[in-house]
Scaffold this motif. Sequence first.
Motif, short mmCIF file in Angstrom:
data_model
loop_
_atom_site.label_atom_id
_atom_site.label_comp_id
_atom_site.label_asym_id
_atom_site.label_seq_id
_atom_site.Cartn_x
_atom_site.Cartn_y
_atom_site.Cartn_z
N ARG A 148 14.65 59.55 20.03
CA ARG A 148 14.83 58.17 19.57
C ARG A 148 15.68 57.36 20.53
NH1 ARG A 148 15.87 60.71 14.57
NH2 ARG A 148 18.09 60.20 14.71
N SER A 149 16.51 58.05 21.32
CA SER A 149 17.45 57.37 22.20
C SER A 149 16.86 56.99 23.56
CB SER A 149 18.69 58.24 22.42
OG SER A 149 19.36 58.47 21.19
N THR A 151 15.03 54.74 24.22
CA THR A 151 14.94 53.28 24.34
C THR A 151 16.03 52.73 25.25
OG1 THR A 151 16.23 53.03 22.31
CG2 THR A 151 13.82 52.97 22.10
N ARG A 155 12.32 52.53 27.53
CA ARG A 155 11.11 53.23 27.10
C ARG A 155 10.90 53.01 25.60
NH1 ARG A 155 8.49 55.09 31.79
NH2 ARG A 155 10.14 55.29 33.34
N GLN A 156 9.66 53.19 25.16
CA GLN A 156 9.35 53.04 23.75
C GLN A 156 9.36 54.40 23.06
OE1 GLN A 156 8.84 49.92 22.33
NE2 GLN A 156 9.41 49.19 24.37
N MET A 157 9.84 54.41 21.81
CA MET A 157 9.77 55.64 21.04
C MET A 157 8.31 56.06 20.88
SD MET A 157 12.68 55.50 18.04
CE MET A 157 12.39 53.80 17.53
N GLU A 159 6.53 57.14 23.36
CA GLU A 159 5.91 57.05 24.68
C GLU A 159 5.87 58.43 25.34
OE1 GLU A 159 6.93 54.96 29.00
OE2 GLU A 159 7.83 54.17 27.17
N ASP A 189 21.47 46.87 24.42
CA ASP A 189 20.35 47.81 24.49
C ASP A 189 20.80 49.25 24.74
OD1 ASP A 189 21.17 47.11 27.03
OD2 ASP A 189 19.16 47.06 27.89
N LYS A 192 22.67 52.96 21.42
CA LYS A 192 22.38 54.29 20.88
C LYS A 192 23.17 55.38 21.60
CE LYS A 192 17.81 53.31 19.00
NZ LYS A 192 16.36 53.60 19.07
N ALA A 248 14.04 43.07 22.10
CA ALA A 248 14.04 43.85 23.34
C ALA A 248 12.99 43.35 24.32
CB ALA A 248 13.81 45.33 23.03
#
Length: 346
Positions: A148-149, A151, A155-157, A159, A189, A192, A248
């Motif tokens: 999840r982190s 991002t 990057r996209q979750m 991906e 951003d 996380k 984002a």
Amino acid sequence: MDIEKKIELVSRKPTEEVLTVDNLKDLLEMGMPLQHYIGFEISGYIHLGTGLMAGAKIADFQKAGIKTRVFLADWHSWINDKLGGDLEIIQKVALGYFKEGMKQSIKVMGGDPDKVEFVLASEILEKGDYWRTVIDISKNVTLARMMRSITIMGRQMGEAIDFAKLIYPAMQVADIFYQGVSIAHAGMDQRKAHVIAREVAEKLKYNPLLWGGKKVKPTAVHHHLLLGLQEPPKWPIESEEEFKEIKAQMKMSKSKPYSAVFIHDTPDEIREKLRKAFCPAREVNYNPVLDWAEYIIFREEPTEFTIHRPAKFGGDVTYTTFEELKKDFAEGKIHPLDLKNAVAEY
């Protein structure tokens, strides 16, 4: 300088969040020498969202008597495929263009670049005990949490990524503890990674943050991400929740040159980009030009911001606070093109 004044400096614009103010106050009251750091991937030209937002906060930290450090994350950039994934090129750009560009950005925003320590990640990552810290952190974080982190890398979750990228969040957290950082600073951003750092702080066996023999949580300070000049992917935006979902995608980005102004752009290039900027009449909630005015021009108030207009259109008007400007724009008293031109010329 008293503690409340220091907290005020750390918390003021462009800061959006401090995790937590009480934690920061505790660190100040216990007399712990505070070490700030902000890390950057080396991925190309520096835009205002990187240079001026980070530079402004570095200046604030210095005024509060806090040691400041810029971490040039060459290995992280390599993992995230920046500059073609060529580590030698990344290192060359980091120690040349990027370092000098950040020095100028810090200076412009009122800081002293000579009092900023610049550290290349390779200088510490190639020591064996750094990786022990990475493993210690990883043992306290689930795989799902790491996924999840991602991002934080843009990057996209969900991906498809190579395995090296799963190590990245643990490395970013390790950077904090291995360097003895008490104030971790980044854009929103990167939140996380900093939340993980605070959660594992009291569980670490290797290189925890210590004061008086006690494990201490670092404070996290997150600055505002300047909106890109482009139209959002969906318009109109119906709600604050919808805005949060696409924010984002709305931030300034090097990969979208017309969404960003770079620190080396010429005055004519800046004017052209602002003229093409998304700036709907009377729109004050999701307006990148107003966003830039608030966080760059009106970072310190009162200030003087003059919009020049022909007499037949109302003549020149000067604002000393952002709220005054925002009110007039919302009421249609300021034409979008006049606002764009004034921001470009400031």
